[in-house]
Design a protein around this motif. Structure first.
Motif, PDB file in Angstrom:
ATOM      1  N   LEU A 167       0.886  -1.231  -0.082  1.00  0.00           N
ATOM      2  CA  LEU A 167       0.089  -0.119  -0.064  1.00  0.00           C
ATOM      3  C   LEU A 167       0.896   1.240   0.020  1.00  0.00           C
ATOM      4  CD1 LEU A 167      -3.054  -0.928   2.493  1.00  0.00           C
ATOM      5  CD2 LEU A 167      -3.090  -0.351   0.070  1.00  0.00           C
ATOM      6  N   GLY A 168       2.059   1.085   0.786  1.00  0.00           N
ATOM      7  CA  GLY A 168       2.888   2.451   0.733  1.00  0.00           C
ATOM      8  C   GLY A 168       3.559   2.680  -0.591  1.00  0.00           C
ATOM      9  N   LYS A 169       3.464   1.773  -1.623  1.00  0.00           N
ATOM     10  CA  LYS A 169       3.802   1.977  -2.839  1.00  0.00           C
ATOM     11  C   LYS A 169       2.956   2.470  -3.828  1.00  0.00           C
ATOM     12  CE  LYS A 169       7.514  -1.430  -2.343  1.00  0.00           C
ATOM     13  NZ  LYS A 169       7.919  -2.845  -2.594  1.00  0.00           N
ATOM     14  N   LEU A 170       1.891   2.570  -3.288  1.00  0.00           N
ATOM     15  CA  LEU A 170       0.623   3.280  -4.359  1.00  0.00           C
ATOM     16  C   LEU A 170       0.678   4.713  -4.392  1.00  0.00           C
ATOM     17  CD1 LEU A 170      -2.265   0.817  -3.221  1.00  0.00           C
ATOM     18  CD2 LEU A 170      -1.038   0.621  -5.450  1.00  0.00           C
ATOM     19  N   LYS A 171       0.021   5.041  -5.651  1.00  0.00           N
ATOM     20  CA  LYS A 171      -0.056   6.585  -5.694  1.00  0.00           C
ATOM     21  C   LYS A 171      -0.988   7.045  -4.630  1.00  0.00           C
ATOM     22  CE  LYS A 171       0.121   7.049 -10.447  1.00  0.00           C
ATOM     23  NZ  LYS A 171      -0.950   6.955 -11.747  1.00  0.00           N
ATOM     24  N   ASP A 172      -0.724   8.270  -4.176  1.00  0.00           N
ATOM     25  CA  ASP A 172      -1.799   8.600  -2.874  1.00  0.00           C
ATOM     26  C   ASP A 172      -3.211   8.686  -3.211  1.00  0.00           C
ATOM     27  OD1 ASP A 172       0.383   9.236  -1.395  1.00  0.00           O
ATOM     28  OD2 ASP A 172       0.394  11.417  -1.823  1.00  0.00           O
ATOM     29  N   ASN A 173      -3.779   9.148  -4.432  1.00  0.00           N
ATOM     30  CA  ASN A 173      -5.247   8.805  -4.470  1.00  0.00           C
ATOM     31  C   ASN A 173      -5.573   7.468  -4.701  1.00  0.00           C
ATOM     32  OD1 ASN A 173      -3.790   8.298  -7.387  1.00  0.00           O
ATOM     33  ND2 ASN A 173      -5.774   8.993  -8.255  1.00  0.00           N
ATOM     34  N   TYR A 174      -4.912   6.535  -5.165  1.00  0.00           N
ATOM     35  CA  TYR A 174      -5.329   4.992  -5.216  1.00  0.00           C
ATOM     36  C   TYR A 174      -5.332   4.500  -3.766  1.00  0.00           C
ATOM     37  CZ  TYR A 174      -4.262   4.684 -10.183  1.00  0.00           C
ATOM     38  OH  TYR A 174      -4.451   4.768 -11.515  1.00  0.00           O
ATOM     39  N   LYS A 175      -4.120   5.049  -2.779  1.00  0.00           N
ATOM     40  CA  LYS A 175      -4.087   4.598  -1.430  1.00  0.00           C
ATOM     41  C   LYS A 175      -5.197   5.144  -0.673  1.00  0.00           C
ATOM     42  CE  LYS A 175      -0.566   6.112   1.072  1.00  0.00           C
ATOM     43  NZ  LYS A 175       0.685   6.142   1.638  1.00  0.00           N
ATOM     44  N   MET A 176      -5.846   6.233  -1.182  1.00  0.00           N
ATOM     45  CA  MET A 176      -6.857   6.936  -0.556  1.00  0.00           C
ATOM     46  C   MET A 176      -8.268   6.264  -0.702  1.00  0.00           C
ATOM     47  SD  MET A 176      -8.119   8.988   1.929  1.00  0.00           S
ATOM     48  CE  MET A 176      -6.787   9.999   2.231  1.00  0.00           C
ATOM     49  N   VAL A 177      -8.416   5.758  -1.852  1.00  0.00           N
ATOM     50  CA  VAL A 177      -9.688   5.411  -2.521  1.00  0.00           C
ATOM     51  C   VAL A 177      -9.645   3.692  -1.874  1.00  0.00           C
ATOM     52  CG1 VAL A 177     -10.313   6.541  -4.682  1.00  0.00           C
ATOM     53  CG2 VAL A 177      -9.027   4.536  -4.556  1.00  0.00           C
TER      54      VAL A 177
END
Length: 190
Positions: free
Chosen positions: A133-143
């Motif tokens: 999860l830490g490697k995802l883009k912020d908007n992906y992590k947020m959704v």
């Protein structure tokens, strides 16, 4: 007292009533922040900044949407902004960060639990997902945080992120696929 009435009174000068808004929403705000960025001390700082921003922005609230939706947009934007500044890349899922704590908890765990192997596998899986999860883009992590951890509907997420439901569905689909890729690339999924 309803949110609209509270907000109107706060804007008119009864600023002490803002504590009612804080009490009403603090657990959900903190939960979203914690699910996204982790560390409790950082979450407290972010939550404090969020409520300050909300208080200052109240006169701009036009009652065109639910107050909670408007507020969660601020929570999301502020959480992403501050976590970028602090370079948070990990979303903890109730895993201890201190190695000494982990070792002592592991020893206690091994001594006291009959389902040791299964629970160790769960903890290891959580840790792998956390790192991915830490490697995802912020908007992906947020959704993913809002949908899979906080259990918001697509419609609620769309309102919070000021996006269409279709975009939210696409982001979640892409985020889940990217998460699977990261886990697979790391040799963590077979």
């Amino acid at each position: 007292m309803e949110d609209r009435e509270l907000i109107e009174k706060i804007i008119q000068g009864q600023e002490d009533l803002f504590s009612i808004i804080i009490d009403k929403y603090k657990n959900k705000v903190f939960s979203i922040i914690y699910s996204f960025c982790g560390q409790t001390s950082d979450c407290e700082d972010i939550a404090q900044n969020v409520f300050i921003k909300i208080f200052k922005a109240l006169p701009k609230f036009k009652f065109e949407s639910e107050f909670s939706t408007w507020m969660y947009r601020i929570v999301i934007n502020e959480t992403i902004t501050i976590s970028k500044k602090k370079k948070h890349n990990v979303v903890p899922l109730d895993i201890n960060n201190s190695e000494d704590e982990e070792k002592s908890n592991l020893i206690d765990f091994l001594k006291s639990n009959d389902n040791t192997e299964r629970e160790l596998m769960q903890k290891e899986t959580q840790k792998m997902v956390q790192e991915a999860l830490g490697k995802l883009k912020d908007n992906y992590k947020m959704v993913l945080t809002l949908r899979d951890i906080e259990d918001y509907s697509y419609e609620e997420i769309a309102k919070m992120m000021d996006a269409s439901v279709e975009n939210v569905k696409i982001w979640i689909f892409r985020a889940r696929n990217r998460l699977k890729e990261i886990l697979t690339e790391g040799g963590n999924l077979k």
